[in-house]
Design an enzyme around this catalytic site. Structure first.
Site, short mmCIF file in Angstrom:
data_model
loop_
_atom_site.label_atom_id
_atom_site.label_comp_id
_atom_site.label_asym_id
_atom_site.label_seq_id
_atom_site.Cartn_x
_atom_site.Cartn_y
_atom_site.Cartn_z
N GLY A 57 -10.10 30.30 -34.34
CA GLY A 57 -11.11 30.75 -35.29
C GLY A 57 -10.55 31.04 -36.67
O GLY A 57 -10.92 30.40 -37.65
N LEU A 58 -9.64 31.97 -36.74
CA LEU A 58 -9.10 32.35 -38.04
C LEU A 58 -8.39 31.15 -38.67
O LEU A 58 -8.47 30.92 -39.87
CB LEU A 58 -8.13 33.53 -37.87
N ASP A 67 0.82 -1.21 0.00
CA ASP A 67 0.00 0.00 0.00
C ASP A 67 0.85 1.27 0.00
O ASP A 67 0.33 2.37 -0.21
CB ASP A 67 -0.97 0.00 1.19
N ASP A 90 -12.71 36.59 -32.90
CA ASP A 90 -12.06 35.31 -33.17
C ASP A 90 -12.80 34.18 -32.47
O ASP A 90 -12.74 33.02 -32.87
CB ASP A 90 -10.59 35.32 -32.73
S1 SF4 Z 1 -2.41 -6.78 -2.86
FE1 SF4 Z 1 -3.79 -5.03 -2.80
S2 SF4 Z 1 -4.11 -4.68 -0.61
FE2 SF4 Z 1 -2.30 -5.98 -0.81
S3 SF4 Z 1 -0.57 -4.60 -0.81
FE3 SF4 Z 1 -1.13 -4.97 -2.94
S4 SF4 Z 1 -2.51 -3.29 -3.40
FE4 SF4 Z 1 -2.40 -3.39 -1.20
#
Ligand code: SF4
Lengths: 424, 506
Positions: free
Chosen positions: B409-410, B36, B274
């Site tokens: 525009g132009l 994570d 424009d």
């Molecule tokens: S498997 Fe999913 S929950 Fe586990 S570390 Fe990887 S991203 Fe995070």
């Protein structure tokens, strides 16, 4: 820490520093980003959470494909509360996916932390689904979860799951194990062909209908240092592993090719003859880039398990001195040949307590710090020069023709810092 | 289970990180596995933050499960406290830790740390990133804000800006200037750059400016209930909304409504000749609810565009976005399924998408230009220059940003004029697009070819098709083919092309 002349001897027997604390590494799911590209008929279905989906998206960086060949079946309240039978849900998701994507011949059910914590049995699911969708689709299961695997270990679990499913055969031949970018793989095949290595196959194989066979006469050579579990699975099936350093730089590549050749009774001299031009090119390319590296120090945070072979390359071919080589997991069996080449001196660490390691990195003040994306900018802001490690995994860096580029990846941050005249 | 490919929002703990990372003097201990930690790179790479997010991940592994993950959590809190000496500690769990039920809140309270420990519930399997940010900031506010006497002069808090927010850094500067022009001081900006002791001072303001409802509404509601602080409802993005905001602030605070328009250029730029070419450009607006609502108003009333599609990915904003769609005579698209959004855009065939970085990719694939108006955003949406969305300068920035991907525009006029010249080739695209101009794949083969539905385009018709402006060509092609099919025609000739055009012209 001094970087004066390193004492004689190598890192072969250096004790390993192990610390337990916060890790700053990806989980194994991340390897799906490159694995799915090596298997054009495969789909990777993560059974996980929104976090897993978000990780894949963040690691992929940009969303080039509207419908990539990977996705996350996100667990919902009903799955967790047992209101929906998770196995039935998986069957439904797979059914829907396969009916929409007839190009899929291999399906990987990838376990995540949440699926493992709730003990969702994906092995059984894979067996059942394989029966249900045979012969069109083969279903495998492996874990890419962060509680079991780091980053590149995801490829190891995936290949190990595939290895257990390969047909047996008796042909004498070489199985090269590890995903490489196509351009590198082609160069490697060409080299092996010119050397005369017979019957070369690759795991992961691109075409699921043509799997390599494994047997007593199969010899395997790893091109990635993080494939220990896969190697064990293949050895169990009778194959024998060729012991070699990893094919980075001119020296690493030559040593790898010689080890492979000798396993097939081909002489080292023959390898040297065949590769002479390529070796010269590689040496020349490396020496140009190494101008920025020679005499400098390097500190590796753990990331991909490529750290030890890369430190071998930087110390023995680019004139650098390693101060610390961190690795998320240290498989001595596979790393021994590279460790034996690295001059004694650096701290060899496994696992991580990122705060303590940052303290060491600040004290070491290496000229170049190799680290993950979460740490690179903060360390740059502290005045350190960094190389983000993930590029080493995503770029073509193996074998002769990439040796110069590999050195260049490390040289560029140093050259850049020298160029910039405004203070950040 | 729901299959997800790309997601607009991360999990709720990423929202909590956006609050924690925006603040100073606060540390967040997140009970989570090692992987994570990828979330750190959102802040260090995409937003280019020069420091690590103040987050400690407990990094539990499979072998810890069932034994001592709780101890690991406690130790992580203690060592984070020792090392970072924060003024307050925020604690929470990611999706995996939610399942092992270690009760970080209870553990945190029992640790006896000499600082406030603020637990936050982040229901990963029900809610998402914006909820996580909103809830986290609410919990921090509830835990730390104190009842205080009001400041002597009229002052306001700016509520809602977070880390990784779309232009939050510059919007703060702009809104601060708007208030200053009316003689109103800023008491606290939060969570952006606020410390826990700043949060304690929130109660001294006379009212709150809710800059981003997505991330600050729960806190504003609580502050209103608890300290009797009213909060603003208008998000000042666009000229009209900025004027309304100034009036709303005047009504709330008793100050005189005053807006310095000396640097406001959008109205003149939009009126100048424009810009005639902008008239009725078909735009599709998608993003978070607040930005979509303001963008739709600008598109319609300040740019003279035709809004042909509108929607948001955050369900929390479904109601106002549905109401807006109704006003525009449209059906709102409320979805966080990227494939639904792509299908809706493809169906509407707009000439411009106002969306998120997800729609930028959709636009690339469909060959439709896109300007970004909302999170999720990518590294290029954190520019070095001052580029707010709010207030006077925000309106100027929006004019430039939205017009940039279109042909001027132009220039459009000249392109049409020289289209048949030998030097000219479509692939060159408008000059300011460089080599990045996306071209629909239909351009590759000018020879008669079998198209979808087995209708053959005659070469003359192909040639005529190429005279149609590039942004509507895909639609013209599809419509003509559908028309041909409905007529049972085997070939598409120039005549048939124009019959189809007349048919679809309503
Ligand atoms: S498997 Fe999913 S929950 Fe586990 S570390 Fe990887 S991203 Fe995070």
């Amino acid at each position: 820490m001094t970087q004066a002349n390193v004492a004689a001897g190598s890192c072969a027997d250096t004790p390993v520093l192990r610390q337990r604390g916060q890790h700053e590494v990806f989980c194994g799911l991340t390897s799906i980003i490159w694995l799915h590209r090596k298997m054009p008929d495969a789909f990777f279905l993560v059974i996980g959470s929104r976090t897993c989906a978000h990780l894949l998206q963040s690691a992929a960086g940009v969303m080039i494909f509207a419908e990539p060949r990977f996705g996350t079946a996100i667990l919902e309240e009903t799955d967790l509360a047992g209101m929906a039978d998770a196995q039935t849900e998986i069957d439904l998701q797979v059914e829907r996916l396969l009916s929409r994507r007839s190009d899929i011949k291999r399906l990987f059910l990838v376990a995540s932390c949440p699926s493992e914590v709730i003990k969702l049995d994906l092995e059984t699911a894979a067996q059942r689904l394989s029966r249900m969708h045979a012969p069109k689709v083969r279903v495998h299961a492996y874990s890419g979860s962060g509680i079991e695997t780091t980053f590149t270990q995801g490829e190891d679990s995936c290949l190990a799951a595939m290895a257990a499913d390969l047909p047996t055969g008796t042909d004498d031949g070489l199985l090269v194990v590890g995903a490489l970018p196509d351009v590198v793989q082609d160069q490697m095949m060409n080299l092996l062909d010119r050397i005369g290595v017979p019957n070369v196959k690759i795991l992961p194989h691109a075409d699921s209908s043509n799997p390599p066979a494994i047997g007593k006469n199969t010899k395997i050579a790893l091109v990635q240092p993080f494939l220990g579990e896969t190697a064990t699975a293949l050895e169990r099936a009778g194959a024998s592993r060729i012991v070699a350093p990893f094919p980075f730089g001119e020296k690493g590549t030559t040593a790898w090719l010689i080890a492979v050749a000798e396993a097939f009774g081909i002489s080292a001299q023959h390898v040297l003859n065949v590769t002479e031009a390529a070796r010269n090119r590689a040496r020349h390319a490396v020496s140009k880039e190494a101008e920025a590296l020679t005499g400098r120090t390097v500190f590796f945070f753990p990331d991909s398990q490529l750290e030890i072979p890369l430190a071998r390359f930087l110390t023995t071919e680019c004139g650098m001195t390693a101060l610390e080589i961190g690795s998320p997991y240290l498989d001595r069996r596979l790393m021994a040949p590279d460790l034996a080449e690295i001059p004694q001196g650096p701290v060899i660490s496994e696992g991580q307590d990122v705060e303590k390691q940052l303290d060491r990195a600040r004290a070491a003040k290496a000229d170049l710090t190799v680290c993950g994306l979460g740490l690179a900018n903060p360390l740059e802001a502290e005045g350190m020069t960094t190389k983000w490690a993930i590029e080493l995994v995503f770029s073509p860096v193996h074998f002769y023709e990439q040796a110069g580029d590999l050195a260049g990846l490390f040289a560029r941050p140093l050259r850049r810092r020298a160029l910039l005249e405004v203070n950040a | 289970m729901k299959l997800s490919v790309w997601t607009y929002e991360g999990p709720p703990h990423v929202g909590a990180m956006r609050v924690a990372t925006a603040m100073k003097g606060l540390h967040f201990v997140l009970h989570a596995p090692q992987g994570d930690t990828y979330a750190d790179l959102l802040f260090t790479m995409i937003e280019r933050r020069n420091h690590r997010p103040p987050v400690t991940y407990t990094t539990f592994q499979a072998r810890d499960l069932g034994s001592d993950t709780a101890r690991l959590f406690r130790e992580s809190c203690l060592s984070a406290y020792e090392r970072f000496k924060p003024e307050a500690l925020l604690i929470g769990a990611s999706c995996t830790a939610e399942l092992i039920q270690d009760d970080p809140g209870g553990l945190g309270a029992a640790m006896g740390l000499p600082i406030p420990v603020i637990p936050v519930e982040l229901p990963s399997y029900q809610r998402k990133e914006n909820f996580g940010a909103d809830e986290t900031f609410f919990q921090i506010t509830r835990a730390l804000a104190k009842s205080l006497p009001r400041t002597k002069t009229v002052s306001a808090n700016l509520i809602g800006p977070t880390a990784l927010g779309f232009r939050h850094r510059d919007d703060i500067t702009e809104v601060t200037a708007l208030l200053e022009d009316m003689g109103i001081a800023v008491n606290v900006v939060a969570p952006f750059d606020a410390t826990p002791s700043d949060i304690a001072r929130l109660g001294a303001a006379h009212f709150n400016v809710l800059m981003y409802p997505e991330t600050g509404e729960a806190a504003c509601r609580w502050l209103e209930r608890t300290f009797d602080q009213p909060f603003t409802k208008v998000v000042p993005i666009g000229v009209g909304a900025t004027q309304d905001f100034v009036q709303e602030v005047a009504d709330i605070s008793g100050a005189t409504a005053r807006l310095d328009t000396s640097r406001l250029r959008l109205p003149w730029y939009s009126a100048s000749v424009d810009s005639t070419y902008l008239t009725g450009k078909r735009v599709f607006v998608f993003g978070d609810g607040s930005h979509v609502i303001t963008a739709a108003r600008i598109a319609k009333s300040e740019m003279g565009f035709d809004v042909v599609g509108v929607g948001c990915y955050n369900r929390e904003m479904a109601r106002p976005v549905r109401a807006l769609a109704k006003e525009l005579g449209l059906e709102a698209l409320i979805s966080d399924d990227y494939l639904d959004v792509e299908a809706a855009i493809s169906e509407a065939s707009p000439e411009l998408i106002l969306g998120t970085q997800m729609e930028r990719h959709i636009g690339k694939r469909l060959g439709i230009p896109c300007a970004v108006i909302s999170s999720p955003v990518h590294v290029q949406d954190f520019p070095a220059r001052y580029a707010p969305q709010m207030g006077v300068e925000g309106a100027n920035v929006i004019f430039d940003t939205w017009v940039h991907p279109l042909v001027m525009g132009l220039e459009e006029h000249l392109l049409a004029m020289f289209r048949e010249d030998p030097e000219f080739h479509d692939a060159a695209g408008p000059s300011h697009h460089g080599h990045s101009a996306p071209l629909p794949p239909v351009e590759e083969n000018p020879k008669p070819q079998v198209a979808s539905g087995d209708v053959i385009w005659l070469e003359s018709a192909q040639k005529e098709l190429r005279k149609i402006p590039i942004f509507v060509r895909g639609k013209a092609r599809r419509n003509t083919e559908a028309f041909a099919a409905s007529q049972g025609a085997q070939e598409i000739s120039v005549e048939l092309l124009y019959e189809a055009k007349a048919y679809y012209a309503r």
